[in-house]
Structure formats: C-alpha cells, structure tokens
Write an enzyme that holds these catalytic residues in place. Structure first.
Site, mmCIF file in Angstrom:
data_model
loop_
_atom_site.group_PDB
_atom_site.id
_atom_site.type_symbol
_atom_site.label_atom_id
_atom_site.label_comp_id
_atom_site.label_asym_id
_atom_site.label_seq_id
_atom_site.Cartn_x
_atom_site.Cartn_y
_atom_site.Cartn_z
ATOM 1 N N GLY A 187 0.818 -1.204 0.000
ATOM 2 C CA GLY A 187 0.000 0.000 0.000
ATOM 3 C C GLY A 187 0.851 1.254 0.000
ATOM 4 N N SER A 188 0.343 2.299 0.628
ATOM 5 C CA SER A 188 0.978 3.608 0.558
ATOM 6 C C SER A 188 2.261 3.652 1.374
ATOM 7 C CB SER A 188 0.012 4.686 1.055
ATOM 8 O OG SER A 188 -0.076 4.667 2.468
ATOM 9 N N ARG A 199 3.360 6.150 3.134
ATOM 10 C CA ARG A 199 3.148 6.803 4.431
ATOM 11 C C ARG A 199 2.761 5.778 5.491
ATOM 12 N NH1 ARG A 199 -1.237 8.121 7.064
ATOM 13 N NH2 ARG A 199 -2.570 7.616 5.280
ATOM 14 N N VAL A 200 1.797 4.913 5.173
ATOM 15 C CA VAL A 200 1.357 3.897 6.127
ATOM 16 C C VAL A 200 2.471 2.883 6.372
ATOM 17 C CG1 VAL A 200 -0.327 2.067 6.563
ATOM 18 C CG2 VAL A 200 -1.060 4.198 5.487
ATOM 19 N N ALA A 201 3.200 2.537 5.308
ATOM 20 C CA ALA A 201 4.301 1.578 5.448
ATOM 21 C C ALA A 201 5.323 2.064 6.464
ATOM 22 C CB ALA A 201 4.962 1.349 4.087
ATOM 23 N N GLU A 231 5.694 -3.826 0.270
ATOM 24 C CA GLU A 231 5.616 -3.518 -1.152
ATOM 25 C C GLU A 231 4.794 -2.245 -1.234
ATOM 26 O OE1 GLU A 231 3.063 -4.495 -4.887
ATOM 27 O OE2 GLU A 231 3.755 -6.369 -4.012
ATOM 28 N N CYS A 279 0.204 -1.098 -8.848
ATOM 29 C CA CYS A 279 1.459 -0.636 -8.253
ATOM 30 C C CYS A 279 2.607 -0.761 -9.248
ATOM 31 C CB CYS A 279 1.770 -1.409 -6.979
ATOM 32 S SG CYS A 279 1.770 -3.203 -7.166
#
Length: 548
Positions: free
Chosen positions: A275-276, A278-280, A294, A329
């Site tokens: 995912g994004s 920022r969240v990672a 990823e 992605c």
C-alpha cells in the site's frame, strides 16, 4: 420450410444459449455473495472470521457501487472496542508457529492437498467467471484484467500443490568438527502475523500472501481494503470448502487505525504490507521493523536508442500505463524515450492507442483513490513545469454515473523535459509523484543525456518495477548495472506490468522489501533461518576437562 438440419442447429443454439445464461449467474455452493444480483435493494453482506467463527460487528459500513454510487455491499465496521479476540489470537499463537520442520509436519502435507483441491475448484470455468464478475463489480476494469486474477491465483496454487509446500521448508546440513556433530539450517515461522493489502488486486495479492504465510507455519490475520474485501472472504470460504481448517486464518473488515491497534497490541511478529508509503513507514516504526513492504511504485520505462517493433512497443506501453485505469502498483508512471523514438512520433502513436480505450468495455473506468478534481490539479502542476505540455488526454470522462467521490478522466500524459524534472527538488517531486490512475509523465533524452536518465530513475524513492526497451546488449548492460528496481523487464518486449505467477515480483533497494509468487519470496517474507547444531557425541575417552 427450414431443413431438418437447420432446425436441429437452431434448437442446439437455443439450448446452448440457455446453458450459457445459467453459467453466467452461477454462484458456488460455498459462496455467500451473488455478484450478478447484489444491489442497493439486495446488498451483499460480509462477515469477519476469528477463531474459526464467522460473525459481524456492532456497526456496519456500506460499500458503494463505483459505477453508480448505490450502496450495494454491507460489511462489518469493526471498532477498537471489538478487537479483543483478534489480539488474543495473534498474541496467543506459539512463537514456533502452527507447524515447523520439527512440529506438526503433517500440516505441510495438508496444506499441499488444500492447494491441489483449491486449484481444481478455482479452475472450474464457472468459478473463474464468479470471481471475475465479483472483482469487476467492486473494481470496474476490463473483463480480461479481472479474469487474470483467478487465473494467476489458480496457476500459483497448482505450483504449490502436493509436496511443494513441504519443499519450501527444505533444510540443509553441514558436517561438524568431530564425530556426532552436525550443523543443520531450517526455516522457522514467526507465529502470529498480519497481511494487509489494497483494493486494486482484490484476490491475487491477499490470497497468495495469506497462503504463503500459512505454508511456512504462521497464523495470519488478513485485512483487505474494505471496499473490496468481500472477494477475499469468498476465497477463504472456498478454502474451507476444500479442507482448510477454519481456525488457520483470521479475517477482518476494519479501517487502518483499528488494524494498527490490533497488530500493536497483539505483538504482531511480522506484517506484510502492500500500500501507501506513508502507512508503510508508520507500521515499520510501530512494529519495530517487523515488516515486509511492497509500498508505492512510481515505475519507469526507458525506450533505448534502437527502435524496432514500434506498434508492439506502443501497445505494451499503453497496457502498462492505462490498463485497469492505471491502478496498479506496477503501472508505467514515466516513459523515458530516446530521441530516435521521438522522431518516430512515439508520443502521438501512444495517444492514438490510448484513445481506443472506452468506458463501455471498462478499458477505462473509475479511479478509486483520486477524485477527478485532485487529478486535474496534479495535471496543472506538471504542466506548470518549464517546457511541459499536454501530450494527450486531460479531459473528464462523459456519459457515466461514476460517483464524485471517485475519479473519471481520459488516459492522460504530460510531456516534461528531463532538464525541467531535474532542475530542483520541487520539480522532481512534482514530476515523480505517483498518481494512482490513468496518468503518466513522458520525457526524452539524447545519447549524451543517458547519465541524466540514470540519475533520474535512481533518485526515485521506490524501486518496484521498470522496463528497458532495447535489444542493444551494451545499452541494456549499462542501464541494468546502474539501476536497482526489484522487477526489471529488459528487451524489446519489456513491460512494467503483468507479472505472471512464476517469477519474483517485489521492490528492491530496501532490506524491508517484500516479494510474492516464488519460493524465494515465500521464504524471505514468511520464515526466518534457524541453526540447530546436533552434538550427540560420543565424548572421546582421552577428553580432559581443562579450562581455557
């Protein structure tokens, strides 16, 4: 009067048509959702799964139809007050996992058999069409794009049928220093783990990663974007149907902060996040680095100095940039064309190819994470860069009922000179911002500017996929030896999207990089190395216990 043969043909045609109509609406016995019937009047209903029990939550959320804005799926809106059972399950899973090479090895065989039977079920034409339709209702993209997910998932399950799960845990032994000593390396699970995946591939990513976690002995909690999670719920129900114990996988509908609280309170031992960025980065901090990522993918393609197969290269570039409305992605976010390609009007040809896309067959459709206004604002920012111009597209889609919370624009490209992209940090940031929709930046270069191209692609933060379109071995070597994208296609047929089940797919350049598909990816993400030194003796009769 029609001949007897003609009447028979007509009769057979009628029977075949009726059969086809029945097949189109086929809902498997294990399924709880009818993708042909779900609507505001008859919404589909999702359920959570924890400890082998399907249940709802105190509140329900509504998923809207991306094509008309009607609420057509009801799913649990799990709150932090309701996470106790998930936390207990995650924290309570043994550190040694549900199985490992020394404990419960029969589970390797069991999971191999589940893959055999699951692949057979998913290989049925009517089941493929069931998942194809369900995916298309939730993520409107062309039928071939939707069908690709159950097909790839089925092939992958076939790859890991029977003894192949067991082989993932292959050990090795090294002779010791003396008689009775052997050093053995084995693959160990982490225990309670999490799989968090996005909306754009509702089946393939979450199914493969969740099963991979199971293979290595972990107990996964799976969370998919609630807009599409009902696809994974149906896949789990299919696995139960073919023999997977209901307590092997937990599954939840919830928002990001709730899932974050579960993995923190449950002391998640490893989290696979797609995912994004920022969240990672937040998860990496909250879980003290116990993540495989990823994350975002601003993916590039370089067209080398030796043009050939022009029509094919244009077609593939269109597929990479605009299939699934660019919501991959691995989508081509930047096309870097050598001047020799520019002389062949590659940009004009690409615009003509993109113009063939139609909302009628969903080869272009709604964008689920960017509104139209937000995309248009980004177009303007790119066009404000020195020397930039609109290559094609840029207009809103018409003749649709896509709700305003989603985006709807034509396939779009903005040309920006490479000097302008590299002129400042701000211009670079603008030109390389990932827009998760049907948009790409196009730039060009001369022979002397190849060092600028390498600087450009290596300055990007994410290194997921890339393509180097050339059959010139010296050019390929120069680019491949100086770049790091984790999945890089090289040659005149190079692409950025469409990874099949038999090759590694994942980013590179980061020790947290995740992978999917291959045995190497599964072992990297879902197990750790353990060394056991067996030292049985005998103790030599001449041994003397001298201090050292």
């Amino acid at each position: 009067m029609a001949s007897l043969a003609l009447l028979r043909r007509r009769a057979m045609g009628t029977v075949r048509t009726v059969h086809q109509r029945r097949a189109i609406g086929y809902v498997p016995s294990w399924a709880t959702v009818d993708p042909w019937a779900m609507s505001a009047a008859t919404p589909a209903v999702g359920k959570n799964l924890v400890g082998g029990v399907w249940s709802s939550a105190a509140k329900q959320g509504t998923v809207i139809d991306p094509l008309n804005g009607e609420g057509f799926v009801k799913v649990p809106d799990t709150s932090i007050a309701e996470i106790g059972p998930y936390v207990e399950r995650m924290a309570g899973c043994p550190r040694s996992g549900l199985h490992n090479p020394l404990k419960n090895p029969e589970r390797y065989t069991m999971l191999g058999e589940v893959m055999v039977k699951g692949a057979a079920e998913l290989g049925k034409p009517e089941v493929i069409e069931y998942f194809t339709k369900l995916i298309q209702r939730l993520v409107p993209k062309s039928t071939p794009q939707c069908r690709g997910e159950p097909v790839v998932t089925r092939k992958w399950m076939e790859n890991y049928g029977s003894d192949q799960v067991r082989y993932l845990a292959r050990s090795f032994g090294i002779p010791g220093d003396f008689t009775g000593q052997t050093s053995t390396g084995i693959r160990m699970p982490f225990g309670g783990v999490a799989v968090i995946t996005p909306f754009n591939f509702p089946l393939e990513i979450c199914a493969l990663q969740t099963c991979s976690a199971l293979f290595m002995g972990n107990q996964p909690l799976c969370k998919v974007d609630s807009k599409v999670a009902i696809v994974m719920e149906q896949f789990i129900r299919m696995l139960h149907h073919v023999g997977l114990p209901k307590t092997d996988i937990d599954f939840i509908y919830c928002d990001g902060p709730v899932m974050n609280e579960i993995v923190v309170q449950g002391d998640c031992k490893m989290c696979l996040f797609t995912g994004s960025q920022r969240v990672a980065e937040k998860l990496a901090i909250d879980l003290r680095g116990k993540v495989k990522l990823e994350d975002a993918g601003f993916d590039w393609k370089i067209l080398g100095p030796d043009p050939s197969e022009v029509d094919y290269v244009v077609w593939q570039s269109d597929q990479d940039a605009y299939a699934a409305s660019g919501q991959k992605c691995s989508a081509q976010s930047m096309l870097i064309a050598h001047d020799n390609w520019m002389k062949l009007d590659v940009v004009g040809k690409l615009g003509a190819q993109a113009a063939k896309r139609s909302f009628a067959d969903l080869t272009i459709g709604p964008v689920l994470t960017w509104t139209t206004e937000k995309m248009e604002a980004h177009f303007k920012k790119c066009l404000a860069l020195p020397g930039a111009y609109l290559a094609f597209g840029g207009k809103r889609l018409t003749g649709h009922t896509i709700p305003t919370c989603y985006g709807a624009v034509e396939p779009t490209a903005v040309y920006v000179p490479i000097e302008s992209i590299l002129a400042s940090d701000e211009s670079f940031k603008t030109a390389t911002q990932e827009l998760f929709g049907p948009f790409q930046v196009i730039t060009s270069y001369s022979d002397k500017q190849l060092p600028l191209v390498l600087e450009l692609v290596n300055r990007m933060e994410n290194h997921l996929t890339a393509g180097v379109v050339s059959n010139d071995p010296h050019f390929l070597h120069e680019v491949l030896s100086n770049t790091i994208s984790g999945t890089t296609y090289a040659g005149i047929r190079a692409r950025t999207t469409g990874a099949p089940q038999q090759h590694w797919f994942g980013p590179s350049g980061d020790p947290r990089s995740a992978g999917i598909h291959t045995p190497e990816a599964i072992k990297l993400c879902w197990s750790s190395h353990r060394e056991i030194i067996y030292d049985y003796g005998p103790v030599a009769k001449s041994w003397q216990g001298k201090q050292s």
